[in-house]
Design a protein around this motif. Sequence first.
Motif, PDB file in Angstrom:
ATOM      1  N   SER A 130     -10.151 -31.729  21.280  1.00 34.04           N
ATOM      2  CA  SER A 130     -10.211 -33.015  20.572  1.00 34.04           C
ATOM      3  C   SER A 130      -8.819 -33.612  20.437  1.00 34.04           C
ATOM      4  O   SER A 130      -8.610 -34.837  20.615  1.00 34.04           O
ATOM      5  CB  SER A 130     -10.840 -32.831  19.196  1.00 34.04           C
ATOM      6  OG  SER A 130     -12.172 -32.372  19.311  1.00 34.04           O
ATOM      7  N   LEU A 171     -13.206 -31.437  26.314  1.00 37.42           N
ATOM      8  CA  LEU A 171     -13.861 -31.442  25.005  1.00 37.42           C
ATOM      9  C   LEU A 171     -15.345 -31.115  25.127  1.00 37.42           C
ATOM     10  O   LEU A 171     -15.899 -30.343  24.329  1.00 37.42           O
ATOM     11  CB  LEU A 171     -13.657 -32.798  24.333  1.00 37.42           C
ATOM     12  CG  LEU A 171     -14.353 -32.954  22.974  1.00 37.42           C
ATOM     13  CD1 LEU A 171     -13.825 -31.927  21.977  1.00 37.42           C
ATOM     14  CD2 LEU A 171     -14.165 -34.386  22.439  1.00 37.42           C
ATOM     15  N   GLN A 175     -17.214 -27.952  23.418  1.00 35.21           N
ATOM     16  CA  GLN A 175     -18.381 -28.110  22.541  1.00 35.21           C
ATOM     17  C   GLN A 175     -19.573 -27.298  23.045  1.00 35.21           C
ATOM     18  O   GLN A 175     -20.318 -26.703  22.265  1.00 35.21           O
ATOM     19  CB  GLN A 175     -18.739 -29.600  22.440  1.00 35.21           C
ATOM     20  CG  GLN A 175     -17.719 -30.411  21.646  1.00 35.21           C
ATOM     21  CD  GLN A 175     -18.022 -31.900  21.677  1.00 35.21           C
ATOM     22  OE1 GLN A 175     -18.719 -32.386  22.581  1.00 35.21           O
ATOM     23  NE2 GLN A 175     -17.483 -32.637  20.711  1.00 35.21           N
TER      24      GLN A 175
END
Length: 393
Positions: A130, A171, A175
């Motif tokens: 992030s 990212l 995730q």
Amino acid sequence: MRIALPQSRRALLLVIVLAALVLLLGFVALRSGPLAPVKVTVVQVEERAITPALFGIGTVEARFTHRIGPTAPGRVASLAVDVGERVEAGQVLAVIDPIDLDQRIAAASGSAGRSAALEAAAASQVADASARLALARSEAARGEELFRGGWLTRAALDQRRQALAAAEAALAAAQANRSAAVQDRGRTGAERAALQEQKANLRLIAPRAGLVVRRLAEPGTTVVAGQAVVEIVDPAELWINARFDQTRAGGIAAGLPARIVLRSRSDTPLRGAILRVEPVADAVTEEVLAKVSFDAGAALPPIGELAEVTVGLPARERTLALPNAAIHRIGSAVGVWAMRDGDLEFVSLKLGAEDSDGWVQVLDGLARGDQVILHSARPLTASSRITVVDKLP
């Protein structure tokens, strides 16, 4: 001095004596021998109200039987109860050796810890991705402004755009890794909970208060999943699994009163009622199955004892009837010996209900006032000579 009789007189006397003996023997044979008339008693067909009674045989059974065993294979470590003992709900009945369950639970706990660590690492990766994405977006936005002012070449702008796309992909991957770590931690936690529940099920607990009637395994015995170790019943809730002849069971229904005679208490009948009639009959024995309950307050018998059940069916209207002692079966025919114009005749009958006093409903074959043989000293045939008496010796 003896005087000899003429031969003719001696022969005549001998003939007379022999004739007298023959007559005497014939008289005895016709009066009391095998050629004598058969002594019988008679009864008239009459009209009377029949209150049918249905007779059956049954066995005392427990309404609720609990066969308690483990849900996983194991070895019986201990048994806390014996046959004949009463137990309470929640009481420990037996303990099964878990064998390798403790090690499997420890392994599952280790896997859960590893999954938690992987989830934390995946969360850190998401945070790093992030931050990198935020920096790439800032660099890409500034590169757009510089390109519009002519301070940045197209190649440099494309590099910044490519860095932004790579950060977004990193990212997304982080995730996804975190989601997989979360699911893996949930799986390992569920596995550990299942093993712990499986171990808890190795302590066999009484589901309700009752009486231990069977021990199906002893300490040291290896049992498989689902195999019963202890069997308990509620001795306060017993019924009789009764069987009734299908040809006479018309009208049987739940709620009808029943008279129960136990083999151990033949002189003390108990009262009960038909609890339910089973929807499936026995096609082999041609019997109707029913459950008979005991009235409240009755001293209940041992499980498995035989019982005789007599059910009172609804009363019928007045109809022709005769005692069942007069009914005979000759071959496949059921009927009575009737007296017709002084001769014997076997009359086939169509019979109906029978009451507890032994009277049977006659649907067809006889008329009111017909005389039939009730009892006879010997079996009868159509050519038998009979003599009617009031009572047989």
